[in-house]
Write a protein that holds these residues in place. Structure first.
Motif, mmCIF file in Angstrom:
data_model
loop_
_atom_site.group_PDB
_atom_site.id
_atom_site.type_symbol
_atom_site.label_atom_id
_atom_site.label_comp_id
_atom_site.label_asym_id
_atom_site.label_seq_id
_atom_site.Cartn_x
_atom_site.Cartn_y
_atom_site.Cartn_z
ATOM 1 N N CYS A 95 0.827 -1.215 0.000
ATOM 2 C CA CYS A 95 0.000 0.000 0.000
ATOM 3 C C CYS A 95 0.858 1.260 0.000
ATOM 4 C CB CYS A 95 -0.957 0.010 1.194
ATOM 5 S SG CYS A 95 -2.114 -1.369 1.210
ATOM 6 N N CYS A 96 1.974 1.229 -0.713
ATOM 7 C CA CYS A 96 2.870 2.388 -0.803
ATOM 8 C C CYS A 96 2.675 3.107 -2.145
ATOM 9 C CB CYS A 96 4.325 1.943 -0.671
ATOM 10 S SG CYS A 96 4.718 1.254 0.944
ATOM 11 N N PHE A 97 3.102 4.343 -2.193
ATOM 12 C CA PHE A 97 2.950 5.173 -3.394
ATOM 13 C C PHE A 97 3.749 4.576 -4.558
ATOM 14 C CE2 PHE A 97 4.220 8.781 -6.091
ATOM 15 C CZ PHE A 97 2.982 9.342 -6.340
ATOM 16 N N ASN A 98 3.092 4.405 -5.702
ATOM 17 C CA ASN A 98 3.794 3.835 -6.863
ATOM 18 C C ASN A 98 3.483 4.564 -8.175
ATOM 19 O OD1 ASN A 98 1.190 3.007 -7.337
ATOM 20 N ND2 ASN A 98 1.585 0.808 -7.141
ATOM 21 N N HIS A 99 2.845 5.735 -8.077
ATOM 22 C CA HIS A 99 2.437 6.428 -9.296
ATOM 23 C C HIS A 99 3.619 6.870 -10.160
ATOM 24 C CE1 HIS A 99 -1.879 7.521 -7.803
ATOM 25 N NE2 HIS A 99 -1.650 6.231 -7.854
ATOM 26 N N ASP A 100 4.718 7.291 -9.536
ATOM 27 C CA ASP A 100 5.888 7.706 -10.330
ATOM 28 C C ASP A 100 6.512 6.517 -11.059
ATOM 29 O OD1 ASP A 100 5.576 10.334 -9.622
ATOM 30 O OD2 ASP A 100 7.060 10.291 -8.015
ATOM 31 N N LEU A 101 6.527 5.369 -10.382
ATOM 32 C CA LEU A 101 7.049 4.161 -11.036
ATOM 33 C C LEU A 101 6.172 3.760 -12.223
ATOM 34 C CD1 LEU A 101 8.022 1.850 -8.026
ATOM 35 C CD2 LEU A 101 9.586 2.893 -9.687
ATOM 36 N N ILE A 102 4.842 3.856 -12.016
ATOM 37 C CA ILE A 102 3.916 3.504 -13.109
ATOM 38 C C ILE A 102 4.119 4.447 -14.288
ATOM 39 C CG2 ILE A 102 1.473 3.419 -13.758
ATOM 40 C CD1 ILE A 102 0.902 2.552 -10.827
ATOM 41 N N TRP A 103 4.263 5.741 -13.973
ATOM 42 C CA TRP A 103 4.498 6.718 -15.053
ATOM 43 C C TRP A 103 5.773 6.364 -15.815
ATOM 44 C CZ3 TRP A 103 8.397 10.542 -15.682
ATOM 45 C CH2 TRP A 103 8.157 11.425 -16.747
ATOM 46 N N ALA A 104 6.849 6.084 -15.075
ATOM 47 C CA ALA A 104 8.123 5.736 -15.720
ATOM 48 C C ALA A 104 7.964 4.487 -16.584
ATOM 49 C CB ALA A 104 9.192 5.507 -14.658
ATOM 50 N N PHE A 105 7.257 3.500 -16.068
ATOM 51 C CA PHE A 105 7.072 2.241 -16.789
ATOM 52 C C PHE A 105 6.400 2.485 -18.149
ATOM 53 C CE2 PHE A 105 4.581 -1.538 -17.863
ATOM 54 C CZ PHE A 105 5.519 -2.545 -17.733
ATOM 55 N N PHE A 106 5.298 3.242 -18.140
ATOM 56 C CA PHE A 106 4.582 3.473 -19.399
ATOM 57 C C PHE A 106 5.337 4.424 -20.329
ATOM 58 C CE2 PHE A 106 0.727 1.949 -17.069
ATOM 59 C CZ PHE A 106 0.381 0.941 -17.959
ATOM 60 N N GLU A 107 6.145 5.343 -19.741
ATOM 61 C CA GLU A 107 6.881 6.290 -20.574
ATOM 62 C C GLU A 107 7.924 5.601 -21.459
ATOM 63 O OE1 GLU A 107 7.305 9.916 -21.092
ATOM 64 O OE2 GLU A 107 5.188 9.684 -20.673
ATOM 65 N N SER A 108 8.235 4.357 -21.166
ATOM 66 C CA SER A 108 9.171 3.623 -22.024
ATOM 67 C C SER A 108 8.573 3.383 -23.406
ATOM 68 C CB SER A 108 9.529 2.285 -21.389
ATOM 69 O OG SER A 108 8.403 1.422 -21.390
ATOM 70 N N CYS A 109 7.218 3.494 -23.501
ATOM 71 C CA CYS A 109 6.512 3.285 -24.783
ATOM 72 C C CYS A 109 6.818 1.918 -25.380
ATOM 73 C CB CYS A 109 6.867 4.370 -25.796
ATOM 74 S SG CYS A 109 6.321 6.007 -25.337
#
Length: 268
Positions: A95-109
């Protein structure tokens, strides 16, 4: 190949900068063209050795977020996406913050990285399945109650990906912008013509003929539901019988719609 001690020294420079928020000259230099490979190796080392780095947990998460962002956004790195995906799901379980990781993951395109998420649909950990369904919610019907098992849900993803992967465009939407981001969209024009697009721009990867431009001119006058119907029918007919497709695509739009509604020559 860089010396390990040099990689670790550069990694510590990154870590100090990430924690302090101060862009030091030495770090900027390490991002210079001459040191691109060394910087990449240092960032990769941080991500892989996270459990052995003596940093308080709250700061470690911040360091890993910034490391993942640099690797995915600046380096367009795909090699470390499995590690970033694992981190996303580990954070969700805690239950920790992961939005920045998710953004980075998708930004790889990297559209193939969607399988790293879909594989979690088969996890024995319920929270993994919940997170995977949330991240794949941009896929129509993905969260339908009709699926009787996670295996059925995974098979649905595989079939959807096979049909749409050549026509996906990365939108850039993330949890930093909306509570229900749609990171990828299907370019219906491309699916209708069965022509691939660039995932980065959504533009066709090859020049269209005058005939194809005329087809799209008529196609774009249709409402969304009809465009969706025609694009699905066109792709499936093209996949099953290209000779039929070559005939069907020459028909006027009203006849194309008529055949699409009846499913003749394709599947629905």
């Amino acid at each position: 190949m860089e010396d390990l001690s040099l990689i670790q020294k550069t990694a510590m420079t990154f870590i100090k900068e990430f924690i302090s928020g101060i862009n030091s000259m030495s770090s900027n230099e390490s991002l210079s063209v001459n040191n691109v490979q060394l910087s990449y190796s240092a960032l990769k080392w941080i991500l892989e050795s996270r459990s052995t780095i003596e940093i308080p947990e709250d700061q470690l998460d911040e360091v890993l977020d910034k490391t993942a962002i640099l690797l995915a956004v600046i380096y367009k790195d795909k090699e470390n996406l499995p590690t970033i995906a694992d981190l996303i799901f580990e954070r969700h379980r805690k239950c920790c913050f992961n939005h920045d990781l998710i953004w980075a993951f998708f930004e790889s395109c990297d559209i193939n990285s969607l399988y790293l998420i879909a594989n979690k649909l088969l996890s024995a950990e319920p929270k993994d399945v919940t997170m995977a369904r949330e991240l794949l919610d941009f896929i129509p019907e993905m969260n339908s109650a009709e699926f009787l098992s996670n295996e059925q849900l995974y098979s649905y993803f595989v079939n959807w990906f096979e049909e749409n992967s050549l026509f996906l465009h990365y939108t850039g939407e993330s949890y930093n912008l909306t509570s229900n981001p749609i990171p990828y969209e299907v370019i219906l024009e491309a699916k209708y013509l069965c022509k691939p697009v660039s995932v980065n721009t959504g533009h066709f990867m090859q020049n269209l003929t005058n005939k194809e431009h005329m087809l799209l001119s008529e196609f774009n006058k249709l409402d969304y539901n009809t465009q969706n119907l025609l694009s699905q029918f066109s792709y499936r007919m093209h996949h099953m019988n290209k000779n039929w497709w070559n005939i069907w695509i020459t028909y006027p739009i009203p006849y194309q719609i008529m055949y699409a509604n009846t499913g003749i020559g394709g599947t629905q």
